[in-house]
Design a protein around this motif. Structure first.
Motif, PDB file in Angstrom:
ATOM      1  N   ASN A   1      48.131   2.359 -73.352  1.00 29.86           N
ATOM      2  CA  ASN A   1      48.068   3.654 -72.655  1.00 29.86           C
ATOM      3  C   ASN A   1      48.962   3.670 -71.424  1.00 29.86           C
ATOM      4  O   ASN A   1      49.606   4.679 -71.133  1.00 29.86           O
ATOM      5  CB  ASN A   1      46.624   3.985 -72.270  1.00 29.86           C
ATOM      6  N   ASP A   2      49.005   2.557 -70.714  1.00 24.28           N
ATOM      7  CA  ASP A   2      49.865   2.474 -69.539  1.00 24.28           C
ATOM      8  C   ASP A   2      51.327   2.648 -69.936  1.00 24.28           C
ATOM      9  O   ASP A   2      52.073   3.375 -69.279  1.00 24.28           O
ATOM     10  CB  ASP A   2      49.649   1.134 -68.826  1.00 24.28           C
TER      11      ASP A   2
ATOM     12  N   PHE B   1      51.937   6.453 -70.955  1.00 25.60           N
ATOM     13  CA  PHE B   1      51.835   7.518 -69.954  1.00 25.60           C
ATOM     14  C   PHE B   1      52.449   7.222 -68.590  1.00 25.60           C
ATOM     15  O   PHE B   1      52.759   8.150 -67.852  1.00 25.60           O
ATOM     16  CB  PHE B   1      50.363   7.898 -69.736  1.00 25.60           C
ATOM     17  N   ARG B   2      52.593   5.969 -68.215  1.00 24.82           N
ATOM     18  CA  ARG B   2      52.930   5.608 -66.838  1.00 24.82           C
ATOM     19  C   ARG B   2      54.180   6.299 -66.294  1.00 24.82           C
ATOM     20  O   ARG B   2      54.174   6.824 -65.192  1.00 24.82           O
ATOM     21  CB  ARG B   2      53.077   4.089 -66.727  1.00 24.82           C
ATOM     22  N   HIS B   3      55.276   6.319 -67.034  1.00 24.26           N
ATOM     23  CA  HIS B   3      56.533   6.869 -66.517  1.00 24.26           C
ATOM     24  C   HIS B   3      56.971   8.140 -67.256  1.00 24.26           C
ATOM     25  O   HIS B   3      58.133   8.515 -67.207  1.00 24.26           O
ATOM     26  CB  HIS B   3      57.635   5.802 -66.589  1.00 24.26           C
ATOM     27  N   ARG B   4      56.021   8.766 -67.919  1.00 26.45           N
ATOM     28  CA  ARG B   4      56.325   9.952 -68.706  1.00 26.45           C
ATOM     29  C   ARG B   4      56.271  11.197 -67.823  1.00 26.45           C
ATOM     30  O   ARG B   4      55.390  11.309 -66.968  1.00 26.45           O
ATOM     31  CB  ARG B   4      55.277  10.054 -69.816  1.00 26.45           C
TER      32      ARG B   4
ATOM     33  N   ARG C   1      49.326   8.248 -65.095  1.00 28.54           N
ATOM     34  CA  ARG C   1      50.658   8.571 -64.571  1.00 28.54           C
ATOM     35  C   ARG C   1      50.688   8.517 -63.038  1.00 28.54           C
ATOM     36  O   ARG C   1      51.637   8.025 -62.443  1.00 28.54           O
ATOM     37  CB  ARG C   1      51.053   9.963 -65.059  1.00 28.54           C
ATOM     38  N   PHE C   2      49.638   9.030 -62.399  1.00 29.05           N
ATOM     39  CA  PHE C   2      49.643   9.120 -60.938  1.00 29.05           C
ATOM     40  C   PHE C   2      48.777   8.071 -60.247  1.00 29.05           C
ATOM     41  O   PHE C   2      48.637   8.112 -59.028  1.00 29.05           O
ATOM     42  CB  PHE C   2      49.215  10.523 -60.508  1.00 29.05           C
ATOM     43  N   ARG C   3      48.225   7.166 -61.032  1.00 28.21           N
ATOM     44  CA  ARG C   3      47.414   6.104 -60.432  1.00 28.21           C
ATOM     45  C   ARG C   3      48.271   5.227 -59.531  1.00 28.21           C
ATOM     46  O   ARG C   3      49.386   4.848 -59.910  1.00 28.21           O
ATOM     47  CB  ARG C   3      46.782   5.259 -61.547  1.00 28.21           C
ATOM     48  N   ARG C   4      47.769   4.924 -58.379  1.00 22.49           N
ATOM     49  CA  ARG C   4      48.497   4.064 -57.451  1.00 22.49           C
ATOM     50  C   ARG C   4      48.386   2.624 -57.907  1.00 22.49           C
ATOM     51  O   ARG C   4      47.337   2.200 -58.393  1.00 22.49           O
ATOM     52  CB  ARG C   4      47.948   4.186 -56.040  1.00 22.49           C
TER      53      ARG C   4
END
Length: 197
Positions: free
Chosen positions: A95-96, A99-102, A192-195
């Motif tokens: 999942n990371d 979604f992380r840089h999408r 996506r926006f998790r710090r």
């Protein structure tokens, strides 16, 4: 011209780190396309018109069911994330990676594609034959990346059962599609926006 020999095909396991971003997306969209095609074929073999499943019915109550279920799942998921240790809910980083840089628009598109394809097959076709319980067991099993840990597997089963329940309650596939879409979208945006820690 060379003949194709199926015996020469070799399968090997691949680690997530070995797959680049482009190939990960190709795999995701390809599996969803296959899921949708299987769902439509299965529905046609059942003698049912797949497009009738997407009719909203006499009222727009499916929106309340879909949004309500999505809100409940998101709250429970966020609470579970605070309580459950990271290693007990690890999905191997899939999942990371997805979604992380999408971009936000792409997270929305991915969420919609997954919701439509999976709900068409599982709620639309499979549940018709075997009911929500066994459908949810199959649904949890195909989310193989969660099977190493019982907590995410149990959550996927419960969410699937709830999706099947609101489908039976509303009579339209739009309710579980809406819920599935909102859940995936919000959780994708959280990733996506998790710090970073």
């Amino acid at each position: 011209m060379k003949k194709f020999d199926i015996r020469k095909i070799k399968l090997r396991t691949t680690r997530l780190e070995d797959i680049d971003d482009r190939m990960l997306l190709i795999n995701l969209y390809a599996t969803q396309a296959i899921t949708l095609v299987i769902g439509f074929i299965w529905l046609l073999f059942q003698g049912r018109n797949p497009f009738n499943l997407f009719k909203p019915g006499d009222s727009m109550h499916f929106i309340y069911w879909g949004v309500g279920l999505a809100a409940a799942v998101i709250v429970l998921d966020l609470l579970a994330a605070r309580i459950v240790p990271d290693e007990a809910s690890d999905d191997g980083g899939v999942n990371d990676r997805i979604f992380r840089h999408r971009p936000i628009w792409h997270i929305a598109v991915l969420s919609l594609v997954v919701a439509i394809c999976e709900e068409t097959l599982f709620r639309g076709a499979v549940q018709y034959h075997i009911g929500p319980y066994w459908t949810s067991i199959i649904f949890a099993t195909i989310h193989v990346r969660y099977l190493k840990h019982w907590i995410p597997t149990g959550l996927v089963f419960c969410i699937s059962y709830a999706l099947g329940w609101i489908y039976m309650k509303t009579g339209t596939l739009l309710a579980p599609i809406l819920a599935h879409f909102i859940i995936d979208l919000v959780m994708g945006l959280v990733i996506r926006f998790r710090r970073e820690e």
